[in-house]
Design a protein around this motif. Structure first.
Motif, mmCIF file in Angstrom:
data_model
loop_
_atom_site.group_PDB
_atom_site.id
_atom_site.type_symbol
_atom_site.label_atom_id
_atom_site.label_comp_id
_atom_site.label_asym_id
_atom_site.label_seq_id
_atom_site.Cartn_x
_atom_site.Cartn_y
_atom_site.Cartn_z
ATOM 1 N N ASN A 25 -3.365 -2.749 10.185
ATOM 2 C CA ASN A 25 -4.642 -2.183 10.060
ATOM 3 C C ASN A 25 -5.797 -2.889 9.350
ATOM 4 O OD1 ASN A 25 -4.036 -0.097 11.974
ATOM 5 N ND2 ASN A 25 -2.601 0.567 10.517
ATOM 6 N N ILE A 26 -5.811 -4.276 9.215
ATOM 7 C CA ILE A 26 -6.487 -5.010 8.454
ATOM 8 C C ILE A 26 -6.711 -6.313 9.428
ATOM 9 C CG2 ILE A 26 -6.176 -4.535 6.173
ATOM 10 C CD1 ILE A 26 -4.436 -6.894 5.908
ATOM 11 N N THR A 27 -7.680 -6.929 9.163
ATOM 12 C CA THR A 27 -7.931 -8.193 10.395
ATOM 13 C C THR A 27 -7.614 -9.371 9.722
ATOM 14 O OG1 THR A 27 -9.666 -6.474 11.220
ATOM 15 C CG2 THR A 27 -10.076 -8.898 11.790
ATOM 16 N N PRO A 28 -6.907 -10.086 10.364
ATOM 17 C CA PRO A 28 -6.724 -11.619 9.876
ATOM 18 C C PRO A 28 -7.779 -12.416 10.275
ATOM 19 C CG PRO A 28 -5.308 -11.081 11.711
ATOM 20 C CD PRO A 28 -5.851 -9.681 11.540
ATOM 21 N N GLU A 29 -8.263 -13.256 9.461
ATOM 22 C CA GLU A 29 -9.197 -14.155 9.744
ATOM 23 C C GLU A 29 -9.112 -15.136 10.853
ATOM 24 O OE1 GLU A 29 -12.004 -13.949 8.786
ATOM 25 O OE2 GLU A 29 -12.355 -13.107 6.564
ATOM 26 N N ASP A 30 -8.019 -15.422 11.121
ATOM 27 C CA ASP A 30 -7.669 -16.803 12.040
ATOM 28 C C ASP A 30 -7.682 -16.225 13.514
ATOM 29 O OD1 ASP A 30 -6.055 -18.662 13.544
ATOM 30 O OD2 ASP A 30 -6.224 -19.662 11.808
ATOM 31 N N ASN A 523 -6.051 3.919 10.105
ATOM 32 C CA ASN A 523 -4.989 4.576 10.499
ATOM 33 C C ASN A 523 -4.987 5.999 10.528
ATOM 34 O OD1 ASN A 523 -2.386 5.222 11.166
ATOM 35 N ND2 ASN A 523 -1.496 3.616 10.100
ATOM 36 N N PRO A 524 -5.124 6.743 11.896
ATOM 37 C CA PRO A 524 -5.063 8.281 11.296
ATOM 38 C C PRO A 524 -3.791 8.721 10.913
ATOM 39 C CG PRO A 524 -4.906 7.604 13.669
ATOM 40 C CD PRO A 524 -5.170 6.320 12.879
ATOM 41 N N ASN A 525 -2.730 7.901 10.919
ATOM 42 C CA ASN A 525 -1.525 8.614 10.427
ATOM 43 C C ASN A 525 -1.364 8.665 8.814
ATOM 44 O OD1 ASN A 525 -0.313 8.893 12.874
ATOM 45 N ND2 ASN A 525 0.169 6.931 13.301
ATOM 46 N N LEU A 526 -2.301 8.137 8.279
ATOM 47 C CA LEU A 526 -2.346 7.910 6.996
ATOM 48 C C LEU A 526 -3.023 9.064 5.979
ATOM 49 C CD1 LEU A 526 -3.137 4.158 6.121
ATOM 50 C CD2 LEU A 526 -0.849 5.167 6.217
ATOM 51 N N THR A 527 -2.571 9.569 5.052
ATOM 52 C CA THR A 527 -3.035 10.623 4.348
ATOM 53 C C THR A 527 -3.388 9.928 2.800
ATOM 54 O OG1 THR A 527 -1.072 11.561 3.660
ATOM 55 C CG2 THR A 527 -2.059 12.267 5.647
ATOM 56 N N GLN A 528 -4.274 10.637 1.980
ATOM 57 C CA GLN A 528 -4.583 10.286 0.698
ATOM 58 C C GLN A 528 -3.388 10.945 -0.493
ATOM 59 O OE1 GLN A 528 -5.203 8.232 -1.582
ATOM 60 N NE2 GLN A 528 -7.366 7.994 -0.972
ATOM 61 N N ASN A 529 -3.350 10.187 -1.343
ATOM 62 C CA ASN A 529 -2.421 10.763 -2.200
ATOM 63 C C ASN A 529 -3.330 12.034 -3.115
ATOM 64 O OD1 ASN A 529 -0.238 9.319 -2.368
ATOM 65 N ND2 ASN A 529 -1.081 7.576 -3.205
ATOM 66 N N PRO A 530 -2.602 13.170 -3.503
ATOM 67 C CA PRO A 530 -3.183 14.215 -3.936
ATOM 68 C C PRO A 530 -4.033 13.661 -5.269
ATOM 69 C CG PRO A 530 -0.962 14.632 -3.621
ATOM 70 C CD PRO A 530 -0.908 13.308 -3.310
ATOM 71 N N GLY A 531 -5.241 14.453 -5.551
ATOM 72 C CA GLY A 531 -6.122 14.054 -6.703
ATOM 73 C C GLY A 531 -7.161 13.039 -6.373
ATOM 74 N N TYR A 532 -6.958 12.197 -5.322
ATOM 75 C CA TYR A 532 -8.180 11.472 -5.370
ATOM 76 C C TYR A 532 -8.945 11.877 -3.998
ATOM 77 C CZ TYR A 532 -5.451 8.081 -7.994
ATOM 78 O OH TYR A 532 -4.672 7.356 -8.952
#
Length: 532
Positions: A25-30, A523-532
């Motif tokens: 879920n990041i974009t390669p430059e090439d 990525n909708p499957n990711l969640t943040q760590n508690p406290g942030y």
């Protein structure tokens, strides 16, 4: 010579073309997003593409040291070893970076980071590039693909080992994700390449995956000390497992100290030896001098062939003092980077009291300098150190005066000795304190320090301090302090911890870093760590 470095140059134009957009879920430059079949017309391509996975530990792009193959991240905020050093060392009690206008550094070293920090994104992104490259290699080396290409039996035999190395490098990246973030975007070679949002995997699941994976590939890895320089072998797998087991109470809430002793014993029994001189481990020829017997796995650096702003280039140029202008002594420009790096008071004090005045590990330079850093921008305050060098053990210098030849010792035997001692102290079985005493005294003997320790001297506090003296600026300190419950909270404060001149308590959720905002958004499957 560093044989793997020649392979790195061969693979730059191929392996950095591999797609990792959906994996990361990041974009390669090439613009090229697949490995072409034409690439594998020559069977030597398999080793070259494998080298590309290794190259991700050192290189950031195809157009020189300043280029990046990840969109939105520059070379300075996404070189694997550099961001690992920042998150493990700059965030703790040993190091200060003078130029706080450099993206992300102020927040890391003052423990003020947020999910927008570019260094945190750099570590997350670069680790997942390793994962993506490994997955691509494994997809291209299935039996079906090898059959379709009529790959020879001899090359197939080599590919068995190559695949094990690719899986190990992927496990190493997941290990860093587990330690730093406590979770990861999880993808393997069996997942789709396109239109796929990887699921999130938590620490306990990561621990199980890495442990299972490393044990599964063990028989296919080259025996310890038998592979080419900078290529992984069984000892690297044992080392990752030893690290996991020593920190298992942090990661999974379980005591695995006996397993840590077992892994350390495997490494020690494999024939590694301490370098004859402590300085050799951190010099430009540490791939050929006596350090080759101690370093288990390096992140390679070459001033001509693999120019990068990696950890050793940063440390050696950065350690040159603003007052001392001592760069010529260590093989870089006389002024270096003008006093970019100094040490915090708490680290400097570990060397005081007379026991370490003649210790080779004590490279503190204190003359004409106050020990305290009241103003971080004042490069003339605070002590400096001269641990790493672009000089050689034979009196020469590296091939370039900015980009150094010095490999970064990611794993080495001295660490194993201290892990063994700590695991015994914490109750692990299968080892002994008398053996641990011998290992610790061997480190002091190697350093020219006549002050030997008795079994009664060896406490957990002693081990923590000795680890700092032996392993400083090697990307271990944050992990060590967390294991000792001294990173967050107020049990132990150091200069500028929590943005206080003398240090203040920081919240417990800082024991893991936040998931980067950019990654959460993609990525909708990711969640943040508690406290942030």
């Amino acid at each position: 010579m560093k044989s793997i470095k020649y392979l790195l140059m061969l693979m730059i134009a191929t392996s950095f073309m591999m797609s990792c957009e959906d994996d990361l879920n990041i974009t390669p430059e090439d613009d090229q997003t697949v490995l072409s079949e034409e690439l594998f017309a020559n069977e030597s391509a398999y080793k070259e593409v494998l080298a590309g996975i290794y190259a991700n530990l050192s290189l950031t792009g195809v157009d020189g040291a300043g280029s990046s193959n990840i969109s939105g991240l520059d070379a300075g905020t996404s070189q694997y070893g550099r961001v690992l050093l920042y998150l493990q060392t700059l965030a703790a009690d040993q190091m200060i970076w003078s130029y706080e206008n450099d993206p992300g550094t102020r927040e890391i070293q003052r423990n003020l980071w947020t999910a927008q920090n570019p260094l945190i994104l750099g570590m997350y992104g670069r680790a997942h590039v390793s994962i993506a490259f490994a997955n691509n290699f494994l997809r291209e080396t299935t039996q079906e693909k090898l059959d379709a290409r009529n790959v020879s039996a001899a090359t197939r035999a080599e590919i068995v080992t190559y695949r094990a190395e690719a899986r190990l490098l992927r496990a190493l990246a997941y290990y860093h994700m587990m330690d730093l973030f406590g979770k990861a975007s999880f993808v393997t070679e069996n997942d789709p390449v396109a239109n796929f949002f990887p699921p999130q995997i938590e620490r306990a699941e990561l621990f199980t995956f890495i442990e299972t994976e490393l044990n599964a590939i063990m028989s296919d890895l080259v025996d310890a000390r038998m592979n080419e320089h900078a290529r992984a072998d069984k000892a690297v797998a044992w080392m990752i497992l030893a690290k996991m087991y020593l920190n298992a109470e942090v990661y999974i809430g379980q005591d695995r100290y006996t397993d840590a002793i077992s892994m350390c014993s495997n490494i020690i029994g494999a024939g590694y030896q301490l370098a004859t001189n402590y300085d050799h481990v951190f010099m430009a020829d540490n791939d050929v001098n006596s350090a080759v017997n101690e370093i288990i796995f390096p992140i390679i650096s070459d001033g001509l062939r693999t120019q990068n702003f990696g950890p050793t280039t940063v440390i050696i140029n950065g350690s040159v003092g603003s007052l001392e202008v001592n760069g010529a002594e260590v093989g870089v420009g006389a002024g270096g980077w003008g006093g970019a790096l100094r040490v915090r008071r708490q680290f400097a004090e570990l060397w005081q009291g007379g026991l370490f005045d003649n210790d080779d590990r004590n490279s503190i330079i204190s003359a004409n300098r106050p020990i305290d850093i009241v103003d971080i921008s004042d490069r003339d305050t605070g002590y400096i150190i001269q641990k790493y060098s672009n000089a050689t053990s034979t009196g020469g210098f590296g091939s370039d005066q900015t980009f150094v030849d010095t490999d970064f010792p990611l794993f080495r035997l001295a660490d194993v000795y201290l892990m063994y001692a700590e695991a015994v102290l914490r109750g692990g079985t299968g080892g002994s304190m008398s053996t641990a005493q011998g290992y610790i005294n061997s480190l002091r003997t190697r350093a020219g320090n006549p002050n030997m320790v008795s079994v009664g001297d060896i406490t957990l506090d002693f081990i923590l301090d000795e680890r700092s003296r032996e392993l400083h600026w090697e990307a271990h300190r944050r992990q060590d302090l967390i294991r000792y419950n001294r990173f967050t909270g107020g049990n132990y404060n150091w200069a500028w911890k929590g943005n206080g001149t003398n240090g203040i308590a920081i919240p417990a959720h800082f024991n893991v870093y936040p998931m980067p905002t950019n990654s959460l958004a993609s990525n909708p499957n990711l969640t943040q760590n508690p406290g942030y």
